[in-house]
Scaffold this active site. Structure first.
Site, PDB file in Angstrom:
ATOM      1  CD  GLU A 212       2.856   2.268  -4.247  1.00 20.37           C
ATOM      2  OE1 GLU A 212       3.103   2.677  -3.246  1.00 20.37           O
ATOM      3  OE2 GLU A 212       1.590   1.965  -5.038  1.00 20.37           O
TER       4      GLU A 212
ATOM      5  CG  ASP B 193      -2.569   3.700  -0.382  1.00 18.56           C
ATOM      6  OD1 ASP B 193      -2.639   4.728  -0.001  1.00 18.56           O
ATOM      7  OD2 ASP B 193      -3.383   2.968  -1.673  1.00 18.56           O
TER       8      ASP B 193
END
Lengths: 342, 342
Positions: B56, B227
């Protein structure tokens, strides 16, 4: 440890091989990656706009390596002593997510942008192209000249820039390299009779540096400067006169010259030309336009190329970017080993 | 030149101050930034998912500085000798786009995640909280323990993990620090009677490590592990029993525990509690849930904190990340100065 190519090593590496040779090698890496287009995760870059300019992240992955580039574009920077574009980027292993390679990309972006332009032009420009007009003689210009000579044999340049100092810098840099350069009196003068036109200006504005009637039949237009919402270089009528080729349509609709046209305006993605699924140039009279904005896959290719080329040389150093405790669940042990934590 | 804090320097810096002190300082930086929430450009992070895990990019900007973090999450990494999460990040000046500060963030992410949890809990947990249950004793666990002791005075821990080696590692690390630790026989055993529950597991799967009937009245639940899309820890019935607090709603709807609930499920963004525009805990009996996924502003705060703290110390080095020609338009001169380019 990750490998790191800093500015000094990047410059030394380019000088060792020569920029023309580096661009030639990079063209092959980029073309290899464009030929396996479907393997890549692709998204429009993630931009943060301010009145000063734009800062962007450009990620992609082929599911073996992941790469991204950090890059800014600040048109007013040169007047304040800074460069318009600076960049750095990295590669990581997808299987464990660990960064493996970090590099400056200010120099590398200049090389890969020129390599991409030349890769596209050698498919789309007329094979008998001899004269290139260049509008804009900033940071990118010499790299474009070298790339087009290497890929298409272009030696005659007709240049124009609103900044006489930038023109003088360009002449100083390219005349020793054996180009025939004519400094034009205007953009219109520069493009008259040119086979290829490279536009490479940096205003963050809706500029019109060329209008449609200036573009002759059979020209290939390599439009680099328009690459942000509200930042364009061309009269939109130029785009509807020719066939428009892009890198990744969703990003170019936002950032490219075609932002001036309806969302349904037909374009060809260049990888389709390479794959043979869509035509490139269809006649000597056709006008072809490469609406270039720069895409993450090109940076991925450029990083791969440098990584492969510097392996086994002294053109990189190792940096300690990833904490690596003996027990992967004992990150705290790394921190507490050095001192009491109470 | 940009300043660079590598792993060695980050570890030395943390050891110099002690992790508890670093976490305490970081809480203040994060809270300062959450109090000026509206000043930040905010977007959900840009994720590249594969069967191995996720990579990410997390950018944000307050229009003076721009920052981003690169981070991966690979749940199967520890079994192969790698860490689940590694990270690095940087800050740049918005006015010219130049990178100014680069840092390892594997250690730093562990610290900022713990700091964020404690910052939230000191507003939402019952002030008389004494016992914390911890489900998951991996890389993040000791940092959480230290953070909750610093911010809330928690000294009694009840821990549970499916990996006995991870529990042993946790005991080895925290027992010398003066905690009273009980190793529970199950997740249910751990949470029985706890005032605060921290869940911190890493399966990339729809797991249910806790069910609703296990959660007592008045508990504050600090849910860290869920998450990613498809990566959750909690029975969704827990979420509807309490008030749910998040960092940045658009990102948490994608990644957090609330991905299991309809898009209209009401949540409170924690910065609203700090600003006083929305209530936090409204009664001693209420169950409060912090559905934490980690947000870019926290990393920005952590980078600011390290940058400020290491200034004037030996805990950084300078790296040559930005090419800087005397004439900003003469990037080519940098490359051609070293060697003939023909």
């Amino acid at each position: 440890m990750a490998r790191f190519v800093d500015v000094r090593n990047m410059v030394r590496w380019v000088a060792e091989h020569g920029p023309a040779q580096v661009i030639a090698g990079m063209i092959e890496y980029i073309e290899d990656d464009f030929r396996r287009w479907e393997q890549f995760d692709k998204c429009a870059r993630v931009a943060s706009h301010t009145p000063f300019g734009v800062i962007e992240l450009m990620p992609t992955s082929d599911h073996e390596s992941y790469g991204f580039k950090y890059v800014n574009g600040h048109p007013a920077n040169p007047a304040r002593g800074f460069q318009t574009v600076t960049a750095f980027g990295m590669l990581a292993d997808v299987h464990n997510g660990y960064p493996t390679f970090l590099a400056e990309m200010t120099v590398l972006t200049a090389l890969r942008t020129a390599a991409t332009s030349a890769m596209v032009a050698r498919r789309l420009a007329r094979p008998d192209s001899r004269v290139m007009a260049m509008i804009g003689t900033g940071s990118q210009s010499e790299f474009q000249a070298l790339a087009f000579r290497g890929a298409l044999g272009i030696r005659e340049l007709r240049v124009w820039d609103t900044d006489p100092a930038a023109v003088a810098k360009f002449l100083k840099n390219v005349e020793p390299l054996g180009f025939e350069v004519t400094v034009a009196a205007s953009a219109a003068d520069a493009v008259a009779g040119a086979d290829i036109i490279t536009t490479c200006t940096a205003d963050k504005a809706q500029a019109t540096i060329l209008t449609a009637e200036l573009i002759g039949e059979g020209v290939h237009l390599n439009a680099i400067g328009g690459d942000c919402p509200g930042k364009t270089e061309l009269d939109p009528a130029i785009l509807t006169r020719g066939a428009v080729f892009v890198e990744f349509t969703p990003q170019t609709r936002i950032e490219g010259e075609i932002q001036q046209l309806p969302a349904g305006f037909p374009v060809t993605e260049f990888h389709e030309v390479l794959a043979g699924t869509k035509p490139g140039r269809t006649s000597p009279e056709q006008i072809t336009v490469f609406d270039s904005v720069g895409f993450a896959v090109e940076d991925f290719s450029a990083l791969r190329y440098v990584r492969d080329s510097v392996a086994g040389t002294a053109f990189f150093e190792e940096i300690d970017l990833v904490a690596n405790p003996d027990d992967p669940k004992d990150l705290f042990g790394l921190v507490s080993a050095l001192a009491p934590v109470l």
